[in-house]
Every structure is written in structure tokens, then in C-alpha cells.
Design a protein around this motif. Structure first.
Motif, PDB file in Angstrom:
ATOM      1  N   ILE A 164       0.852  -1.194   0.000  1.00  0.00           N
ATOM      2  CA  ILE A 164       0.000   0.000   0.000  1.00  0.00           C
ATOM      3  C   ILE A 164       0.882   1.236   0.000  1.00  0.00           C
ATOM      4  O   ILE A 164       1.683   1.456   0.920  1.00  0.00           O
ATOM      5  CB  ILE A 164      -0.921   0.007   1.231  1.00  0.00           C
ATOM      6  CG1 ILE A 164      -1.871  -1.187   1.184  1.00  0.00           C
ATOM      7  CG2 ILE A 164      -1.716   1.311   1.305  1.00  0.00           C
ATOM      8  CD1 ILE A 164      -2.701  -1.354   2.430  1.00  0.00           C
ATOM      9  N   LYS A 166       0.515   5.375  -0.347  1.00  0.00           N
ATOM     10  CA  LYS A 166      -0.505   6.416  -0.297  1.00  0.00           C
ATOM     11  C   LYS A 166      -0.370   7.354  -1.496  1.00  0.00           C
ATOM     12  O   LYS A 166       0.597   8.107  -1.604  1.00  0.00           O
ATOM     13  CB  LYS A 166      -0.392   7.203   1.004  1.00  0.00           C
ATOM     14  CG  LYS A 166      -1.512   8.220   1.204  1.00  0.00           C
ATOM     15  CD  LYS A 166      -1.395   8.896   2.556  1.00  0.00           C
ATOM     16  CE  LYS A 166      -2.547   9.883   2.764  1.00  0.00           C
ATOM     17  NZ  LYS A 166      -2.451  10.541   4.101  1.00  0.00           N
ATOM     18  N   ARG A 168      -1.156  10.580  -3.971  1.00  0.00           N
ATOM     19  CA  ARG A 168      -1.550  11.978  -3.771  1.00  0.00           C
ATOM     20  C   ARG A 168      -2.931  12.194  -4.383  1.00  0.00           C
ATOM     21  O   ARG A 168      -3.189  11.778  -5.512  1.00  0.00           O
ATOM     22  CB  ARG A 168      -0.541  12.911  -4.419  1.00  0.00           C
ATOM     23  CG  ARG A 168      -0.826  14.406  -4.199  1.00  0.00           C
ATOM     24  CD  ARG A 168       0.117  15.236  -5.057  1.00  0.00           C
ATOM     25  NE  ARG A 168       1.483  15.018  -4.663  1.00  0.00           N
ATOM     26  CZ  ARG A 168       2.097  15.689  -3.678  1.00  0.00           C
ATOM     27  NH1 ARG A 168       1.424  16.614  -3.011  1.00  0.00           N
ATOM     28  NH2 ARG A 168       3.352  15.442  -3.387  1.00  0.00           N
ATOM     29  N   ARG A 576      -6.846  -2.641   3.594  1.00  0.00           N
ATOM     30  CA  ARG A 576      -7.639  -2.502   2.367  1.00  0.00           C
ATOM     31  C   ARG A 576      -9.024  -3.133   2.545  1.00  0.00           C
ATOM     32  O   ARG A 576     -10.047  -2.553   2.174  1.00  0.00           O
ATOM     33  CB  ARG A 576      -6.936  -3.185   1.194  1.00  0.00           C
ATOM     34  CG  ARG A 576      -5.907  -2.343   0.456  1.00  0.00           C
ATOM     35  CD  ARG A 576      -5.496  -3.038  -0.824  1.00  0.00           C
ATOM     36  NE  ARG A 576      -4.478  -2.296  -1.551  1.00  0.00           N
ATOM     37  CZ  ARG A 576      -3.254  -2.737  -1.811  1.00  0.00           C
ATOM     38  NH1 ARG A 576      -2.900  -3.948  -1.399  1.00  0.00           N
ATOM     39  NH2 ARG A 576      -2.393  -2.006  -2.492  1.00  0.00           N
ATOM     40  N   ARG A 609      -6.929   3.796  -6.622  1.00  0.00           N
ATOM     41  CA  ARG A 609      -6.094   4.787  -5.926  1.00  0.00           C
ATOM     42  C   ARG A 609      -6.808   5.326  -4.687  1.00  0.00           C
ATOM     43  O   ARG A 609      -6.183   5.564  -3.650  1.00  0.00           O
ATOM     44  CB  ARG A 609      -5.725   5.923  -6.885  1.00  0.00           C
ATOM     45  CG  ARG A 609      -4.718   5.502  -7.959  1.00  0.00           C
ATOM     46  CD  ARG A 609      -4.513   6.567  -9.022  1.00  0.00           C
ATOM     47  NE  ARG A 609      -4.090   7.843  -8.461  1.00  0.00           N
ATOM     48  CZ  ARG A 609      -2.843   8.131  -8.087  1.00  0.00           C
ATOM     49  NH1 ARG A 609      -1.886   7.219  -8.206  1.00  0.00           N
ATOM     50  NH2 ARG A 609      -2.539   9.315  -7.598  1.00  0.00           N
ATOM     51  N   ASP A 612      -6.480   2.697  -1.926  1.00  0.00           N
ATOM     52  CA  ASP A 612      -5.169   2.720  -1.273  1.00  0.00           C
ATOM     53  C   ASP A 612      -4.989   3.981  -0.432  1.00  0.00           C
ATOM     54  O   ASP A 612      -4.363   3.937   0.640  1.00  0.00           O
ATOM     55  CB  ASP A 612      -4.064   2.622  -2.322  1.00  0.00           C
ATOM     56  CG  ASP A 612      -3.764   1.177  -2.687  1.00  0.00           C
ATOM     57  OD1 ASP A 612      -4.577   0.303  -2.323  1.00  0.00           O
ATOM     58  OD2 ASP A 612      -2.726   0.916  -3.326  1.00  0.00           O
ATOM     59  N   PHE A 613      -5.528   5.085  -0.907  1.00  0.00           N
ATOM     60  CA  PHE A 613      -5.454   6.317  -0.112  1.00  0.00           C
ATOM     61  C   PHE A 613      -6.168   6.133   1.224  1.00  0.00           C
ATOM     62  O   PHE A 613      -5.649   6.514   2.283  1.00  0.00           O
ATOM     63  CB  PHE A 613      -6.078   7.484  -0.890  1.00  0.00           C
ATOM     64  CG  PHE A 613      -6.142   8.765  -0.104  1.00  0.00           C
ATOM     65  CD1 PHE A 613      -5.054   9.616  -0.054  1.00  0.00           C
ATOM     66  CD2 PHE A 613      -7.293   9.111   0.599  1.00  0.00           C
ATOM     67  CE1 PHE A 613      -5.103  10.802   0.686  1.00  0.00           C
ATOM     68  CE2 PHE A 613      -7.354  10.272   1.340  1.00  0.00           C
ATOM     69  CZ  PHE A 613      -6.252  11.123   1.383  1.00  0.00           C
ATOM     70  N   ALA A 616      -4.137   3.655   3.486  1.00  0.00           N
ATOM     71  CA  ALA A 616      -2.938   4.271   4.055  1.00  0.00           C
ATOM     72  C   ALA A 616      -3.302   5.327   5.101  1.00  0.00           C
ATOM     73  O   ALA A 616      -2.687   5.394   6.176  1.00  0.00           O
ATOM     74  CB  ALA A 616      -2.111   4.904   2.933  1.00  0.00           C
ATOM     75  N   THR A 617      -4.314   6.129   4.813  1.00  0.00           N
ATOM     76  CA  THR A 617      -4.752   7.148   5.762  1.00  0.00           C
ATOM     77  C   THR A 617      -5.273   6.502   7.039  1.00  0.00           C
ATOM     78  O   THR A 617      -5.038   6.989   8.151  1.00  0.00           O
ATOM     79  CB  THR A 617      -5.855   8.026   5.133  1.00  0.00           C
ATOM     80  OG1 THR A 617      -5.357   8.611   3.929  1.00  0.00           O
ATOM     81  CG2 THR A 617      -6.299   9.121   6.083  1.00  0.00           C
ATOM     82  N   GLN A 620      -2.292   5.504   9.063  1.00  0.00           N
ATOM     83  CA  GLN A 620      -1.582   6.684   9.562  1.00  0.00           C
ATOM     84  C   GLN A 620      -2.318   7.373  10.695  1.00  0.00           C
ATOM     85  O   GLN A 620      -1.706   8.053  11.527  1.00  0.00           O
ATOM     86  CB  GLN A 620      -1.352   7.669   8.411  1.00  0.00           C
ATOM     87  CG  GLN A 620      -0.318   7.197   7.400  1.00  0.00           C
ATOM     88  CD  GLN A 620      -0.225   8.122   6.197  1.00  0.00           C
ATOM     89  OE1 GLN A 620      -0.956   9.112   6.089  1.00  0.00           O
ATOM     90  NE2 GLN A 620       0.684   7.805   5.286  1.00  0.00           N
TER      91      GLN A 620
END
Length: 822
Positions: A164, A166, A168, A576, A609, A612-613, A616-617, A620
Motif C-alpha cells: 500500500i 498512499k 496523492r 484494504r 487509488r 489505497d489512499f 494508508a490514511t 496513519q
């Protein structure tokens, strides 16, 4: 196509109530979707690979396979199955009662398999498979390959197994926009589409409340938001709902569906599990307190190893106790194998989003999952042992209970020893009699002293002696003694009963797990001599995962290692899969529309995308589930209307709304339907937690008893889950049974009457205000002038206003608008 089936329009034409209700519940969804060609769904494929293929391999293929075809019959492919053998066609797709295969396994004329009949559940699985068309998954290119791994480049590069990273968010004109919207808007623009206008405030607030809490918004909340639909006000409401205890009660449901939570054993006996509810309360509390998802997983997989002094973490290991149990299954080895298979399957489905069960009998035919991988995952659970001795309650409650119990035991020692001496011969005889009913290869372990048993023998003894204890509890002691002995036993029992006032009330126990020993039983791949060590998927974890036994703990540390691997940021599946599930429950469909199949049989993500964003978020932000909710529901994508000004053109470009150019209209699920009927009738009891409630309880559906063989009829009719299997998504069916239930079910009629009592005369003699109030309550909006007129005309037909109002409330309660989120 649009059918005007609103309650008020049909009332005006004096359509009979039965037709109003039937059309509302049955016909409306047909306007929104069209039937497609029949095909094998992911769920049907999963069912085949988990239940049917293993059954055929274990019981049929040795005599009716590629090497041997007794009676010229092969059962290793659909073509051969439908071809039949010397006795003719053996399967009639869609007609199990006319299929020779079913007659054979029921020993009706033929007796197959000849050595040992199938279980009732296995026969039921076969019947269901044939009823659904006896479908068979297509053979993939991989199934035709003969070479051994290494994995092909295509398998290694498959999207869900990639790390994964992240991405933009795409750049758009509004730099302050929600990042979700950036991904959605760019995709829509490429398709020549744009999102729908914002939803009306009353529609949006209703959608938000139902999504985050499962309950309709209070009238005053709707009024307040309609008066001030500002972004700041909306954000404030979102935060309030995420802090509400109703939030966890709502969102725990989808997790319980995944782990097939139930409060009974299943199979024929289906005995009640009196301590299972503590796990349900743990899940609710975890969602309410925003427990980080990685910790949530770690506690359920290995709470006893990682947090041995945390009672909630011990309760969390109830995740490993939801398997089905047959109280009289004498083949303890097979039952233990079924239990381990079940735990392995559910872990693959719920956490990894992969159908691991397909690799139980052979290398997966479609995904890069080896048969060895299935048993490497199972090896983490190989040392498992259920534990029921841990007391519930706070440390102070436990100390007080133990002091009182010790005092009672001291007072009753002499009497209890005398009773035990009298009962002991019967208990020993019963124990021996029961042990002799187990297979010959199980009995030797049962006659050993506990310290002499191997770890595997201890697990078999656990299952066997549960049955022995069950039979001992059924002994009628009044029939075991005669004359003077019976008189003595009755006197002692009466004396002991006089001391029971001093015996403390049980605190209850925790259904938890531990490891049987520091040494794990070996895990062997069936039909081979290959012993495997614990590990993840070979593609992701080529080497066996290092296992470190917890210091000072009598466990192997295997489940701790699994928990760490599952929740590692390097694992590409766990985050995911979970963010996709949250998205699915907000939009009606995940970015991956097969939420428990991230393999090649599943669909590809519509917005890879964005997925995955979000994943990852999510990591985080300390795996915060509430942060994920907040980001989704504050997006313009979520807040858009279900009506689009260019809907006809958009449907031509994207008929399934895959690109999210409008909000999806969704029916309430079964729990929402039941809970909101109680809510609008003013009866809903918001008490939280505790043991399972009877079906007639006025508490939320999440607190009802979940009895596998006796599901709640209302929840079942509106597509409630079957707690036998992991359920990643609910079916939404439209059936005559639903309409009939809404018309005639006593529970529904009582709610309609209570709704009438709750709303009639709230504003004195002002019928206009009562009509306004009930529309606000049920539909979160003001009635139209046409609806006012139709209601008055309808009520004027009745001699009694009370009777008319009750019928009116019944119709409104059964209307489409109450059942759907727009």
C-alpha cells in the motif's frame, strides 16, 4: 420506469389495504433494478469451494473420479455430473427431490457413500447446491497448469497483493475539498459524468442518522438542520452521532455478521451458550470507544497472550469460539478438524478478504494460495484450547465471590463429600459407558491421566469429556438409589439445600481460549506426510513467521505472531479489506464489490487509488475507525442526492452507478426495520448490554438472542444473516412473504397500534398537526398538501377516528418511504 406506489396516492383511490401493503413492499424495488443473466456469484463459488468440493473429494472421488468410475459415473466436473452413469442422470439442477444423488446419500434405495452416511448438514448442503442449479466454478488457466510454483508474474503483480502506497489526491480547482471527492470527481470527469446536486437537508440528515446509529433522527434534529444546513452544523452532528452509544450498537452488527456470532451451538441440539453475549458487548464497546482496528484484531486473535491481565482482551478471544459444536459427535478427531477449519476459513474471509477454504483440499484454482498456505495459517491455531473457567466481573467482585464461595464450601464440606461418595460409582460407570462410545483410535487417550496425554490428545479429551459431562448432568439421581440409600440421599440433598442461601450467586464465566501446551500439535497437510509450520501466504510471507513464546506464559506465542502479521503495515490486505467494508456499508457497495474476495474471482476496485489512499490514511491515523467514518460522511460524494438531473444519460454510461454519480437508494436492513418500528411507536428500550433477549423484547435487535436453528422471524424475512457462515454482505430480496408479514404479523400490528396511540391526539383536536407530526416522525419531512387531503379523506370513511387512525398508521409504517434510505 416509475410506479407511483406512495401510500397516499393509493389511499385516495380507496385501494384495499392488502394491495397497498403488498405493492409497497414487493414491487417498488423492481423500479430500480433489472434482472441480469444467471451466473455463479462469488458467494455461490465460496459455498461450493467450502462445502461441496471438499465433500465430493472426501466421499465420492475415490470411486467416481478420474482414476476409477464405478457404474461409469464421475463426479469431478459439472459435465460428468450431469452426464450421469449406468443408473441414469444423478442430478436434476434446481430439483433436489428429483435427484438420484440426494436419494443415494439419504440411503433411499442406494447407499452412498457406503462406508459411512453423510451428516444431516452435509446432505442439506448438497440439497442447497442442487436447488441453486448445481453450479460448478469454471476451470481457470491455472487449474490446467501442471508446473509447480514459483508464482507467475501475473500472480505476483495482482493488485491486492501489492504494498500500500498512499497516492496523492488528484488536483482540482477547490483545494479545500475532501480528498475522497478529488478521486471521485476525476474519475467521473473521465467518464463524462458529474455528481448529483447535494441531497435535501431532511434527506441527508435521515441518511446520516440511519447510517451512523441505525435509528431515525428525532424530529427536532431534522427541524434544526433544515433551518441551518451549514457545513459546520453538519460536522457537529457527525461528531455527536459518532460519540453516541447507538453508534457502536449499529456498527458492531456488520462485524458480528462476519465472524458468524451466535449464542447457540448449532446442529441438532443447538444448546444455548450463556456466556457468548460478552463478546457481543466487547465488539459494541470497541466501536464506541474507537478502539484502533489493529488492536481490535490483536485482542481477538491473541488477547490471552498479548494482554493476559486485561479481562476485555480475554473476552475478545471469544472470536475463536463461534464455531458450530455437535454435542454427540463421537468422532472427536473429525470434529476438532472441522473446528480448526472453521476458524481458519473465517479468519481468511473476515480479515484477509480471501477465500482460504478453497485451498483446503488442493492449491487454489484461481488465486496464488497454496494448499500448504491454508495449513500454515491453520497451524497458528493448532494449539488452541477453549477455556470456560475464567470468572467474569471486576477484580473486587471476583474476590468477594471467592470469599463467599470458600465459606459456603467449608460449611457444606461434610454433606457434599457424603453425597459425592454415594454418586461416585454412578458417575464412574456413566463415564466409562460414554468413553466406550468413542472410536477405537480416540479411547486410549481418554483413559490416560491428563498429565500423560499429548497436546493433541488433550484437545480430543476436551471435546469428549464435554459429552461425558453432558450425560452426567442428565442423570436423574432420584432413580439411582433405592430404599434406605434413597432416603439417605434425599436427606443429604435437603440438608445441602438449606445451605444454598449462603452460596453466592454465580458471576458467570468468560468464553475464552488459551494454548493447550507450550508445544503445539503438528499440523499435517492431508494426504501427505508434509508437516507445516505457522506462516502467512507464501506469496507475501515466503518464510515461516518467527514465533516467540510469551515470557512466563504457558502458550506457544503462535497467535501473537499471527496477530502481528495480520496488523503489520506491510500486510497489504488487512487495512484494504476493512476500509472497503466501511465504504460498502455507507454506499451500499464497496469500492471492491466482493468485500470478502480480494482474489481473482472477485471484482477489481472501481477506484483503486482511492482505496489505497483510504487504507494508508486509516493506518496513519492509528487505525481509527471513527476518523474513517468522519472522512467518508463529510464528503460531497456521500452528501449528494439520489436524484440526478441527467440521470438518463448517466445510466447509459454507468448503469450500476459504479462511478458514484448519485447516491444509492438502499433498503433498511432487518435490524433497522425492527428497531425503527419500536422507535417510532415510542417503545424502544435503549438499555445497552447484557445477556441475549427474547424475541418479544423491546430492546434493540443487536441484543436479541441469536439462536442458530430458531432465527427471529421478522429479521429472517427481511434478509437477516445466517450465523452458520461468515456473511460479508446482506441480500436484499423482495418477496410476497415480506408483504404478508407487514399485513398480518401480530408483532407488526402491535407496533402499528402503539404508533397510533403514540401519535394520535398529540395536538388536541388538530388533525392537521397530527398528520404533520407522523410524517415528520416516520419520513423526516413535511407532508404535502395532497397527502393532507388524502389522509383526511381516508379517515373520514371510518365511524371511529381511533380505528381509522390505527389503519392509517399501519399503512404509513408499511410504505416504501419508511423502508428505504434515499
Amino acid at each position: 420506469m416509475h410506479l407511483n406506489l406512495s401510500c397516499s396516492s393509493m389511499v385516495a383511490k380507496k385501494t384495499p389495504c392488502i394491495i397497498i401493503l403488498a405493492l409497497n413492499v414487493v414491487l417498488y424495488p423492481l423500479c430500480a433494478q433489472q434482472a441480469g443473466p444467471a451466473k455463479m456469484t462469488a458467494r455461490e463459488t465460496h459455498f461450493f469451494e467450502q462445502q461441496i468440493r471438499p465433500l465430493l473429494v472426501a466421499n465420492c472421488i475415490s470411486c467416481h473420479g478420474p482414476q476409477k468410475q464405478e457404474n461409469n459415473l464421475r463426479l469431478d466436473s459439472q459435465a460428468m455430473l450431469l452426464k450421469g452413469g449406468d443408473s441414469g442422470t444423478v442430478v436434476e439442477p434446481g430439483k433436489p427431490d428429483e435427484s438420484l444423488l440426494i436419494a443415494a446419500v439419504q440411503y433411499d434405495g442406494l447407499e452412498m457413500p457406503p462406508k459411512q452416511p453423510l451428516t444431516r448438514q452435509q446432505i442439506d448442503h448438497l440439497r442447497q447446491w442442487i436447488k441453486d442449479g448445481a453450479k460448478w466454478p469454471p476451470v481457470s488457466d491455472r487449474a490446467l497448469r501442471e508446473e509447480e510454483r514459483p508464482f507467475t508474474p501475473a500472480e505476483q503483480e495482482f493488485w491486492s497483493f501489492q504494498p500500500i502506497a498512499k497516492p496523492r489526491p488528484p488536483g482540482i480547482r477547490r483545494t479545500d475539498s475532501n480528498p475522497i471527492d478529488r478521486f471521485i470527481f476525476v474519475k467521473l470527469r473521465k467518464q463524462g459524468l458529474r455528481i448529483a446536486p447535494p441531497a435535501q437537508p431532511e434527506q441527508l440528515i435521515r441518511r446520516l442518522y440511519l447510517d451512523l446509529t441505525g435509528l431515525l433522527p428525532p424530529i427536532e434534529s431534522v427541524t434544526s438542520f433544515v433551518e441551518d444546513p451549514s457545513d459546520s452544523h453538519y460536522q457537529k452532528i457527525v461528531d455527536e452521532l459518532l460519540q453516541s452509544p447507538r453508534h457502536g450498537e449499529r456498527w458492531s452488527r456488520f462485524w458480528l455478521d462476519l465472524v458468524r456470532y451466535a449464542e447457540s451451538d448449532g446442529y441438532n441440539s443447538d444448546d444455548y451458550r450463556e456466556n457468548a453475549w460478552r463478546y457481543r458487548d466487547y465488539v459494541i464497546d470497541s466501536f464506541n470507544t474507537d478502539k484502533p482496528y489493529d488492536q481490535f484484531i490483536r485482542e481477538q486473535i491473541a488477547g490471552d497472550e498479548l494482554y493476559p491481565h486485561d479481562q476485555q482482551a480475554l473476552i475478545a478471544t471469544g472470536y475463536l469460539r463461534h464455531w458450530i459444536y455437535e454435542y454427540n459427535q463421537r468422532d472427536a478427531k473429525s470434529q476438532w478438524s472441522i473446528i480448526l477449519n472453521d476458524i481458519t476459513d473465517v479468519t481468511g474471509d473476515a480479515i484477509l478478504g480471501l477465500g482460504m477454504s478453497c485451498a483446503r483440499c488442493h492449491d487454489h484454482k484461481f488465486d496464488p494460495i497454496l494448499q500448504k498456505d491454508y495449513f500454515r495459517l491453520q497451524a497458528f491455531f493448532a494449539p488452541l484450547l477453549p477455556v470456560d473457567s475464567q470468572l467474569a466481573g471486576t477484580p473486587q467482585q471476583q474476590r468477594e465471590y471467592q470469599i463467599a464461595l470458600n465459606q459456603w464450601e467449608t460449611e457444606s464440606t461434610v454433606i457434599r463429600k457424603q453425597i459425592e461418595a454415594m454418586q461416585s460409582p454412578v458417575i464412574e460407570s456413566t463415564t466409562t459407558n460414554q468413553i466406550e462410545k468413542f472410536p477405537l483410535d480416540v479411547r486410549p487417550a481418554l483413559y490416560k491421566q491428563p498429565q500423560q496425554r499429548t497436546p493433541y490428545e488433550k484437545q480430543l479429551a476436551y471435546l469428549a469429556f464435554r459429552q461425558v459431562e453432558f450425560q452426567i448432568k442428565r442423570i436423574d439421581w432420584s432413580k439411582q438409589f433405592k430404599d434406605e440409600e434413597l432416603e439417605k440421599w434425599e436427606q443429604l440433598s435437603a440438608q445441602l439445600a438449606t445451605l444454598n442461601d449462603h452460596k453466592p450467586k454465580p458471576l458467570g464465566n468468560i468464553a475464552a481460549v488459551t494454548d493447550i501446551d507450550k508445544l503445539a500439535p503438528p499440523t499435517v497437510v492431508p494426504d501427505s506426510e508434509q508437516t507445516v509450520e505457522p506462516g502467512g501466504l507464501s506469496l507475501l510471507d515466503p518464510l515461516a513467521t518467527p514465533i516467540v513464546a510469551p515470557p512466563g506464559n504457558a502458550t506457544t506465542g503462535r497467535r501473537s505472531a499471527l496477530a502481528n502479521w495480520l496488523t503489520s503495515p506491510d500486510n497489504p490486505l488487512t487495512s484494504r479489506v476493512f476500509v472497503n467494508r466501511i465504504w460498502q456499508h455507507h454506499f451500499g457497495q464497496g469500492l471492491v464489490s466482493t468485500p470478502s474476495d480480494f482474489g481473482t474471482l472477485g471484482t477489481r476496485p472501481s477506484h483503486p487509488r482511492l482505496l489505497d489512499f483510504l487504507a494508508a490514511t486509516f493506518m496513519q491515523n492509528q487505525w481509527s475507525i471513527k476518523h474513517l467514518h468522519r472522512m467518508i460522511v463529510t464528503s460531497q460524494t456521500y452528501r449528494q442526492s439520489a436524484l440526478h438531473p441527467q440521470a438518463e444519460r448517466a445510466r447509459q454510461l454507468d448503469p450500476s452507478n459504479r462511478w458514484l454519480w448519485r447516491a444509492n437508494i438502499r433498503r433498511l436492513d432487518s435490524e433497522q426495520i425492527r428497531d425503527n418500528m419500536l422507535y417510532v411507536s415510542g417503545e424502544l428500550n435503549l438499555q445497552s448490554g447484557g445477556s441475549g433477549q427474547a424475541d418479544d423484547s423491546l430492546r434493540r435487535s443487536i441484543f436479541l438472542k441469536v439462536i442458530r436453528n430458531q432465527p427471529n422471524s421478522l429479521l429472517l424475512t427481511f434478509d437477516g444473516t445466517d450465523p452458520i457462515l461468515s456473511t460479508p454482505e446482506r441480500n436484499t430480496t423482495t418477496t410476497p412473504t415480506q408483504a404478508l408479514l407487514m399485513m398480518n404479523n401480530p408483532w407488526i400490528l402491535k407496533r402499528a397500534n402503539k404508533l397510533a396511540d403514540h401519535t394520535r391526539g398529540q395536538h388536541g383536536d388538530q388533525l392537521h398537526s397530527d398528520i404533520q407530526h407522523i410524517h415528520r416522525l416516520l419520513y423526516s419531512r413535511e407532508p404535502t398538501e395532497r397527502e393532507y387531503k388524502m389522509a383526511r379523506d381516508f379517515l373520514a370513511q371510518f365511524d371511529s377516528h381511533e380505528t381509522g387512525w390505527r389503519d392509517y398508521c399501519h399503512v404509513l409504517l408499511a410504505a416504501n418511504e419508511f423502508f428505504y434510505i434515499q
